[in-house]
Design an enzyme around this catalytic site. Structure first.
Site, PDB file in Angstrom:
ATOM      1  N   THR A  19      44.087  -4.634 -24.639  1.00 37.01           N
ATOM      2  CA  THR A  19      44.490  -4.322 -26.007  1.00 37.01           C
ATOM      3  C   THR A  19      43.473  -3.451 -26.723  1.00 37.01           C
ATOM      4  OG1 THR A  19      45.807  -6.341 -26.245  1.00 37.01           O
ATOM      5  CG2 THR A  19      44.974  -5.350 -28.275  1.00 37.01           C
ATOM      6  N   THR A  95      42.513  -9.613 -23.404  1.00 40.66           N
ATOM      7  CA  THR A  95      42.166 -11.013 -23.666  1.00 40.66           C
ATOM      8  C   THR A  95      43.071 -12.005 -22.936  1.00 40.66           C
ATOM      9  OG1 THR A  95      43.547 -11.072 -25.650  1.00 40.66           O
ATOM     10  CG2 THR A  95      41.222 -10.479 -25.930  1.00 40.66           C
ATOM     11  N   ASP A  96      44.217 -11.552 -22.420  1.00 42.42           N
ATOM     12  CA  ASP A  96      45.139 -12.470 -21.751  1.00 42.42           C
ATOM     13  C   ASP A  96      44.465 -13.271 -20.647  1.00 42.42           C
ATOM     14  OD1 ASP A  96      47.256 -11.793 -23.340  1.00 42.42           O
ATOM     15  OD2 ASP A  96      48.276 -10.548 -21.851  1.00 42.42           O
TER      16      ASP A  96
END
Length: 353
Positions: A19, A95-96
């Site tokens: 992201t 960040t997943d």
């Protein structure tokens, strides 16, 4: 950087995408597009830190698309670059999967200098994008001598977490990262990392032996579970992690299948709650932790199910046998002292504070 002063702190930033590096895509939404250099150029105040920052574009993927091969390659890159005088490394990614990738890097990081993983919850096209602040905090932490000997760290929202403990707990909130078992190690205060606690030891797993694609699924037990997923594993897996209810419980109907599976491959019992330890000797009913461990399952202790899967898969890739796997989980799960770690000399006491 080539023109860095001899006394200047040097940090390498390795970008994997995520992201933090996304911009508007032609078909709608956002997708990874920015280079590491472009990310650094958007960080206010970075030049004023006096830190010499180099960058490498290693991947340009969303966090969900990263795999073991990608992170094994990153770990090898870090080993090579750490050997030439860097003071620390920042890995930028989606960040997943940070809670998993950071722990994998931690298990392969034998050096004393910091490896810091960061990302963003709000992409650069949004008001209040958090990527620049997180990247600045990560660079400052990676350059800090106070962060040495702590292994791989995760830095977001001005908090510093241990890779072994950190979890993503909210799908969109900027404060999504927490460490349920112990809390953050420290915080960024006035731009500098300040540590309030540390892990008592570090461990290292050797690099993978060969390139066998070990299959280690995670099965979460649910209310009324009929065992369909456990039965489907059959002979197709090299190991498995079972995320049971509470302190490590499953319906009685699942017990025979889990016992059979544990007789063939290593099966780790974790808790689906995400905090607290799997018990070993409290409950005695069919499907309790005593019952399952007695049938050959391995307790994950304080490791949550996601960390347990990373550790089991990493141990298998390093050629560990069942005895070594049991010893490793005893240490990382909090049941045994670090001198029980199966690779001599790689269970390191962390410096006290």
């Amino acid at each position: 950087m080539s023109d860095a002063r001899a006394d200047q702190r040097r940090v390498l930033v390795v970008s994997l995408g995520g992201t933090i590096a996304m911009t508007a895509a032609a078909d709608g939404g956002v997708a990874p597009a920015l280079t590491a250099g472009e990310l650094l150029a958007a960080v206010p105040g970075l030049a004023e830190t006096g830190i010499a920052v180099e960058s490498v574009d290693f991947r340009r993927l969303p966090g969900a698309s990263l795999g073991f091969e990608d992170l094994t390659a990153v770990a090898e890159l870090l080993r090579k670059r750490m050997a030439v005088g860097l003071d620390g490394v920042v890995v930028v990614q989606g960040t997943d999967t940070i809670e998993e990738t950071a722990y994998l890097l931690d298990l392969h990081h034998a050096g004393s200098r910091p490896v810091v993983v960061t990302g963003a919850m709000r992409n650069p096209t949004m008001a209040g994008a958090d990527g620049p602040a997180n990247l600045l905090a990560a660079v400052r932490t990676a350059a800090s001598s106070a962060a040495c000997d702590l292994g791989c760290l995760v830095v977001l929202a001005d908090e510093v977490h241990a890779a072994r403990r950190v979890r993503k707990t909210h799908s969109t909130a900027g404060s999504t990262f927490h460490s349920p078992n112990g809390g953050p190690l420290g915080y960024l205060v006035e731009g500098q990392p300040r540590f309030l606690s540390c892990l008592p030891y570090r461990v290292v797993v050797p690099a993978p032996v060969g390139d066998h694609p070990f299959r280690v699924p995670l099965v979460t037990v649910t209310f009324g579970d009929d065992g369909l997923l456990v039965d489907a594993l059959g002979e197709r897996v090299d190991g498995a992690v079972i995320a049971g209810f509470g302190a490590g419980h499953v319906p009685a109907s699942l017990v025979p299948a889990l016992g059979d599976l544990a007789g063939r491959v290593p099966v780790v019992l974790a808790s689906r709650t995400g905090a607290g330890s799997v018990l070993t000797a409290t409950y005695g009913f069919p499907g309790s932790e005593r019952d399952l461990l007695g049938r050959g399952l391995i307790a994950a202790g304080f490791l949550d199910a996601y960390k347990a899967r990373i550790l089991l898969r990493t141990l298998l890739a390093a050629g560990a046998d069942r005895t070594m796997i049991e010893a490793a989980f005893a240490v990382e799960g909090g049941y045994a002292p670090p001198d029980r770690w199966p690779w001599a000399g790689s269970g390191n006491a962390s410096k006290g504070r």
